[in-house]
Write a protein that holds these residues in place. Structure first.
Motif, PDB file in Angstrom:
ATOM      1  N   UNK A 225       0.890  -1.129  -0.078  1.00 33.66           N
ATOM      2  CA  UNK A 225       0.061  -0.092  -0.015  1.00 33.66           C
ATOM      3  C   UNK A 225       0.842   1.253   0.235  1.00 33.66           C
ATOM      4  N   UNK A 226       0.567   2.087  -0.739  1.00 34.10           N
ATOM      5  CA  UNK A 226       1.269   3.548  -1.019  1.00 34.10           C
ATOM      6  C   UNK A 226       0.320   4.792  -0.902  1.00 34.10           C
ATOM      7  N   UNK A 227       1.108   5.757  -0.648  1.00 35.13           N
ATOM      8  CA  UNK A 227       0.265   7.125  -0.643  1.00 35.13           C
ATOM      9  C   UNK A 227       0.147   7.535  -2.237  1.00 35.13           C
ATOM     10  N   UNK A 228      -0.986   8.250  -2.371  1.00 29.75           N
ATOM     11  CA  UNK A 228      -1.025   8.763  -3.796  1.00 29.75           C
ATOM     12  C   UNK A 228      -0.019   9.351  -4.393  1.00 29.75           C
ATOM     13  N   UNK A 229      -0.021   9.262  -5.803  1.00 28.47           N
ATOM     14  CA  UNK A 229       1.267   9.671  -6.744  1.00 28.47           C
ATOM     15  C   UNK A 229       2.442   8.960  -6.807  1.00 28.47           C
ATOM     16  N   UNK A 230       2.450   7.507  -6.179  1.00 26.15           N
ATOM     17  CA  UNK A 230       3.509   6.612  -6.321  1.00 26.15           C
ATOM     18  C   UNK A 230       3.561   6.189  -7.716  1.00 26.15           C
ATOM     19  N   UNK A 231       4.554   6.330  -8.400  1.00 24.90           N
ATOM     20  CA  UNK A 231       4.921   5.634  -9.623  1.00 24.90           C
ATOM     21  C   UNK A 231       4.837   4.223  -9.574  1.00 24.90           C
ATOM     22  N   UNK A 232       5.893   3.802  -8.681  1.00 30.00           N
ATOM     23  CA  UNK A 232       5.888   2.167  -8.318  1.00 30.00           C
ATOM     24  C   UNK A 232       6.616   1.971  -7.124  1.00 30.00           C
ATOM     25  N   UNK A 233       6.555   0.602  -6.637  1.00 24.68           N
ATOM     26  CA  UNK A 233       7.150   0.156  -5.452  1.00 24.68           C
ATOM     27  C   UNK A 233       7.747  -1.156  -5.790  1.00 24.68           C
ATOM     28  N   UNK A 234       9.168  -1.500  -5.683  1.00 22.94           N
ATOM     29  CA  UNK A 234       9.666  -2.879  -5.793  1.00 22.94           C
ATOM     30  C   UNK A 234      10.567  -3.081  -4.501  1.00 22.94           C
ATOM     31  N   UNK A 235      10.612  -4.279  -4.318  1.00 21.32           N
ATOM     32  CA  UNK A 235      11.387  -4.961  -3.191  1.00 21.32           C
ATOM     33  C   UNK A 235      12.268  -6.014  -3.875  1.00 21.32           C
ATOM     34  N   UNK A 236      13.613  -5.795  -3.539  1.00 22.17           N
ATOM     35  CA  UNK A 236      14.736  -6.449  -4.269  1.00 22.17           C
ATOM     36  C   UNK A 236      15.294  -7.285  -3.224  1.00 22.17           C
ATOM     37  N   UNK A 237      15.719  -8.749  -3.437  1.00 20.09           N
ATOM     38  CA  UNK A 237      16.705  -9.249  -2.614  1.00 20.09           C
ATOM     39  C   UNK A 237      18.116  -9.114  -3.734  1.00 20.09           C
ATOM     40  N   UNK A 238      18.967  -9.643  -3.371  1.00 19.14           N
ATOM     41  CA  UNK A 238      20.510  -9.645  -3.749  1.00 19.14           C
ATOM     42  C   UNK A 238      21.055 -10.767  -4.335  1.00 19.14           C
ATOM     43  N   UNK A 239      21.756 -10.664  -5.329  1.00 15.35           N
ATOM     44  CA  UNK A 239      22.509 -11.706  -5.892  1.00 15.35           C
ATOM     45  C   UNK A 239      23.784 -12.052  -5.314  1.00 15.35           C
ATOM     46  N   UNK A 240      24.208 -11.186  -4.632  1.00 16.95           N
ATOM     47  CA  UNK A 240      25.617 -11.407  -3.843  1.00 16.95           C
ATOM     48  C   UNK A 240      25.407 -10.861  -2.436  1.00 16.95           C
ATOM     49  N   UNK A 241      26.306 -11.000  -1.726  1.00 15.65           N
ATOM     50  CA  UNK A 241      26.525 -10.391  -0.394  1.00 15.65           C
ATOM     51  C   UNK A 241      27.030  -8.988  -0.356  1.00 15.65           C
ATOM     52  N   UNK A 242      27.389  -8.386  -1.556  1.00 13.11           N
ATOM     53  CA  UNK A 242      27.683  -6.902  -1.389  1.00 13.11           C
ATOM     54  C   UNK A 242      26.614  -6.073  -1.229  1.00 13.11           C
ATOM     55  N   UNK A 243      26.072  -5.770   0.232  1.00 13.64           N
ATOM     56  CA  UNK A 243      24.967  -5.390   0.421  1.00 13.64           C
ATOM     57  C   UNK A 243      25.380  -3.629   0.837  1.00 13.64           C
TER      58      UNK A 243
END
Length: 453
Positions: A225-243
């Motif tokens: 759920x987002x406030x109005x006027x958000x273009x997008x939201x994405x949650x990413x995991x990682x391909x390696x441990x370089x965080x």
């Protein structure tokens, strides 16, 4: 998605029962004289000032045109609207047109003018419009509804022009209500705390946060759920441990709009995990399946907001990850990460490069999205092999904001079948470009969800 009765109920709460009940049966018989046609008035009073603005729907030169393909400037709007299929994949699959004559409830234009978040809960048709601006008034929305119900004519006065003088707000911004926090036994909530988007600015940011799972977590439902006027939201995991660092805001662009290269480089370690281009999202994985998040998982939360007003606006996102017990999981959902690393894009040329990915075991594809850098012009995914060989199942034409497509009917592939990426790159530079992690390199990756049968 085709339960139009519930749609009408939700819409009534936004536009105002008093106005709709008294007018929903009126189309053209109550029209008052006007100096221009109804469509001409709509162009002048609504489309030109609110939609045909630079960067949105002014011309084919707008940065966002590749994504929506819609021009609403005078002289072009009518032929781009009436009887035309939308670019949005879900809306097209549901039989919507941008404007469907005599059928406002099957017209994407009318649907997207509604800012009420609850109205969009079950449909992934993209953001309410105008993105980054204020919602249209009750009178203007009703004017468009009546014009559509009167057959959406280009000429003639078919709607009462005084509706355009009604300035009653159709949506009043209220305090943001985040999703209810799941009980500890049900799941976890992750969030991007409230942040500010400067006037006339697009802000895109990242923040790495811990999920909070001390043991393996099997996620079978994701809510956003987002406030109005958000273009997008994405949650990413990682391909390696370089965080990247934890709990720190990392802006993609500097205050002057230039690219923040430090943030850009952290994006090269991303693997898509979940996301939405609509203000609300609720997806449940098929029965008996769940996405595995290993113990102590962290995710990079990415949000993009658009502000076309003269005052700052707030941004905020909450995401719930609901879990089921491992004993109920028959099949583990995995994330697709299929990269074409053999890229050779000559200087000053446009080329289309293909890569086939075959699977040794049967797979069921639940969702697809894509990733390239700035030279990526068009990203097509096709089925490879079997009875559906060559069938296009995904197309994206905006490298910064690729579609996130969740299939209502998953794609079932047999052993030996697979997917093919077909990506068109337009190299406008004076040097050849290959696969790499910097802003001067390119990528071509298929992301998504799948499970092995």
């Amino acid at each position: 998605m085709k339960h139009f009765l519930s749609y009408q109920i939700a819409l009534a709460g936004v536009v105002g029962i008093a106005i709709l009940v008294g007018s929903c049966q009126k189309t053209g018989t109550d029209a008052k004289p006007a100096d221009e046609s109804s469509f001409g008035l709509m162009q002048k009073k609504i489309l030109t000032p609110s939609c045909a603005t630079a960067g949105c729907h002014a011309s084919e030169k707008d940065a966002s045109f590749k994504q929506h393909g819609l021009v609403l400037a005078e002289g072009a709007a009518y032929q781009h609207l009436v009887g035309v299929a939308p670019a949005n994949t879900d809306a097209k699959a549901d039989g919507y047109l941008r404007v469907k004559a005599f059928a406002s409830l099957q017209s994407l234009l009318y649907y997207k003018l509604n800012f009420e978040p609850a109205h969009h809960a079950t449909k992934q048709y993209g953001n309410p419009m105008p993105l980054g601006g204020n919602a249209l008034s009750v009178g203007k929305i009703e004017f468009i509804r009546r014009w559509i119900e009167a057959g959406a004519p280009k000429d003639g006065n078919v709607v009462d022009a005084t509706l355009l003088d009604d300035t009653t707000p159709s949506y009043v911004t209220s305090p943001f209500e985040a999703l209810p926090v799941p009980a500890a036994t049900e799941g976890r909530q992750m969030s991007l705390p409230q942040f500010t988007v400067a006037p006339n600015f697009e802000r895109e940011l990242f923040m790495r946060r811990m999920v909070g799972n001390t043991g393996d977590m099997y996620v079978n439902r994701i809510q956003i759920k987002m406030r109005p006027n958000s273009h997008h939201f994405v949650a990413y995991s990682f391909s390696n441990a370089s965080y990247p660092p934890l709990d720190q805001v990392r802006d993609l662009r500097n205050a002057d709009g230039s690219l923040n290269l430090t943030t850009f480089l952290t994006m090269q370690n991303h693997v898509f995990l979940a996301g939405s281009q609509s203000s609300t999202y609720d997806y449940t994985f098929p029965a008996g399946t769940a996405l595995l998040l290993p113990a102590n998982t962290s995710l990079d939360l990415n949000s993009h907001y658009v502000n076309k007003t003269t005052a700052p606006i707030p941004g905020e996102v909450s995401m719930n990850l609901y879990a089921i017990d491992k004993s109920k999981v028959q099949t583990v959902v995995q994330t697709l990460n299929l990269a074409n690393q053999s890229l050779n894009i000559p200087a000053n040329s446009r080329v289309t490069l293909s890569k086939t990915f075959t699977f040794s075991k049967p797979r069921t594809i639940l969702a697809l999205t894509s990733h390239t850098h700035k030279l990526g012009e068009k990203f097509v995914i096709k089925i490879y092999g079997g009875a559906r060989n060559g069938e296009v199942v995904y197309t994206a034409t905006d490298w910064e904001h690729p579609d996130i497509l969740t299939f209502k009917t998953p794609i079932t592939l047999k052993a030996g079948e697979g997917l093919m990426s077909e990506i068109t790159y337009n190299n406008t530079t004076n040097k050849a470009v290959g696969f790499g992690l910097t802003s001067e390199d390119e990528m071509g990756i298929i992301f998504g969800y799948f499970y092995e049968n």
